[in-house]
Scaffold this motif. Structure first.
Motif, PDB file in Angstrom:
ATOM      1  N   ASP A 131       0.828  -1.203   0.000  1.00  0.00           N
ATOM      2  CA  ASP A 131       0.000   0.000   0.000  1.00  0.00           C
ATOM      3  C   ASP A 131       0.859   1.249   0.000  1.00  0.00           C
ATOM      4  O   ASP A 131       0.558   2.213  -0.710  1.00  0.00           O
ATOM      5  N   GLU A 132       1.923   1.237   0.787  1.00  0.00           N
ATOM      6  CA  GLU A 132       2.818   2.386   0.856  1.00  0.00           C
ATOM      7  C   GLU A 132       3.501   2.620  -0.493  1.00  0.00           C
ATOM      8  O   GLU A 132       3.601   3.752  -0.953  1.00  0.00           O
ATOM      9  N   LEU A 133       3.931   1.544  -1.144  1.00  0.00           N
ATOM     10  CA  LEU A 133       4.577   1.659  -2.452  1.00  0.00           C
ATOM     11  C   LEU A 133       3.603   2.211  -3.491  1.00  0.00           C
ATOM     12  O   LEU A 133       3.956   3.091  -4.288  1.00  0.00           O
ATOM     13  N   ALA A 134       2.382   1.738  -3.487  1.00  0.00           N
ATOM     14  CA  ALA A 134       1.368   2.225  -4.427  1.00  0.00           C
ATOM     15  C   ALA A 134       1.090   3.703  -4.193  1.00  0.00           C
ATOM     16  O   ALA A 134       0.967   4.490  -5.146  1.00  0.00           O
ATOM     17  N   ARG A 135       1.016   4.100  -2.920  1.00  0.00           N
ATOM     18  CA  ARG A 135       0.771   5.503  -2.585  1.00  0.00           C
ATOM     19  C   ARG A 135       1.921   6.377  -3.080  1.00  0.00           C
ATOM     20  O   ARG A 135       1.701   7.447  -3.645  1.00  0.00           O
ATOM     21  N   LEU A 136       3.160   5.916  -2.893  1.00  0.00           N
ATOM     22  CA  LEU A 136       4.321   6.683  -3.349  1.00  0.00           C
ATOM     23  C   LEU A 136       4.354   6.797  -4.869  1.00  0.00           C
ATOM     24  O   LEU A 136       4.675   7.854  -5.412  1.00  0.00           O
ATOM     25  N   ARG A 137       4.009   5.729  -5.565  1.00  0.00           N
ATOM     26  CA  ARG A 137       3.968   5.784  -7.039  1.00  0.00           C
ATOM     27  C   ARG A 137       2.918   6.774  -7.521  1.00  0.00           C
ATOM     28  O   ARG A 137       3.154   7.531  -8.465  1.00  0.00           O
ATOM     29  N   ASP A 138       1.749   6.776  -6.888  1.00  0.00           N
ATOM     30  CA  ASP A 138       0.700   7.735  -7.255  1.00  0.00           C
ATOM     31  C   ASP A 138       1.172   9.164  -7.027  1.00  0.00           C
ATOM     32  O   ASP A 138       0.920  10.052  -7.850  1.00  0.00           O
ATOM     33  N   GLU A 139       1.865   9.383  -5.912  1.00  0.00           N
ATOM     34  CA  GLU A 139       2.361  10.721  -5.607  1.00  0.00           C
ATOM     35  C   GLU A 139       3.413  11.168  -6.626  1.00  0.00           C
ATOM     36  O   GLU A 139       3.397  12.306  -7.083  1.00  0.00           O
ATOM     37  N   VAL A 140       4.308  10.272  -7.024  1.00  0.00           N
ATOM     38  CA  VAL A 140       5.329  10.597  -8.036  1.00  0.00           C
ATOM     39  C   VAL A 140       4.645  10.933  -9.369  1.00  0.00           C
ATOM     40  O   VAL A 140       5.010  11.911 -10.039  1.00  0.00           O
ATOM     41  N   ARG A 141       3.643  10.147  -9.749  1.00  0.00           N
ATOM     42  CA  ARG A 141       2.913  10.406 -10.999  1.00  0.00           C
ATOM     43  C   ARG A 141       2.230  11.770 -10.947  1.00  0.00           C
ATOM     44  O   ARG A 141       2.331  12.575 -11.870  1.00  0.00           O
ATOM     45  N   ARG A 142       1.561  12.068  -9.814  1.00  0.00           N
ATOM     46  CA  ARG A 142       0.861  13.340  -9.651  1.00  0.00           C
ATOM     47  C   ARG A 142       1.853  14.509  -9.702  1.00  0.00           C
ATOM     48  O   ARG A 142       1.607  15.514 -10.378  1.00  0.00           O
TER      49      ARG A 142
END
Length: 165
Positions: A131-142
């Motif tokens: 979950d933390e990795l997915a959240r970080l990837r979303d933040e990088v994309r944003r």
């Protein structure tokens, strides 16, 4: 072993006890630190084993003192953590919960402040870090999209301000 005893003796943490032909020593931590025997059991366990959860401490210190339940262990730990400065200050600290762990761990302060060891962090268990990795990837994309939009805005403003040519 004698070297360890020689270092503890000036601190009054061990005392010689007479008896047989061989010199014997007793620990004196309870009197020196002015803590109950239950607290000595917890401090000894933390000193020997490193940071532990309250449940781990209850189990690991059983031979030194049998605690009724985990809440009694937590009670003694809270007392040790909130000791006033005139009594020598805190002897334990509750560490922040690390990623992938369920409970916080307690550490002793007998050797000074606890140094954070990032290399000792446990690996995520059962996908706990997913979950933390997915959240970080979303933040990088944003953030990447936001940077691209800002670059476009700067280029448009620069083009509008450029002298006609």
């Amino acid at each position: 072993m004698q070297a360890a005893v020689d270092r503890l003796r000036p601190l009054s943490l061990v005392i010689e006890s007479s008896g047989s032909r061989v010199m014997r020593y007793s620990q004196n931590v309870q009197r020196v630190l002015k803590v109950p025997s239950e607290a000595v059991a917890l401090l000894a366990t933390l000193w020997l084993r490193g940071p532990q959860t309250a449940a781990e401490l209850r189990s690991a210190s059983e031979r030194l003192h049998r605690f009724a339940d985990v809440s009694s262990v937590e009670g003694y730990l809270e007392e040790l953590a909130t000791r006033p400065a005139e009594q020598g200050g805190p002897l334990v600290v509750l560490l922040p919960r690390r990623p992938g762990t369920r409970e916080q761990r307690w550490a002793h302060l007998l050797s000074g402040p606890v140094a954070e060891d990032p290399g000792h962090a446990p690996a995520p268990v059962d996908g706990a870090g997913t979950d933390e990795l997915a959240r970080l990837r979303d933040e990088v994309r944003r953030l990447s999209e936001e940077v691209a939009a800002l670059k476009e805005l700067v280029q448009r403003l620069a083009a509008e301000r450029a002298p006609p040519g």
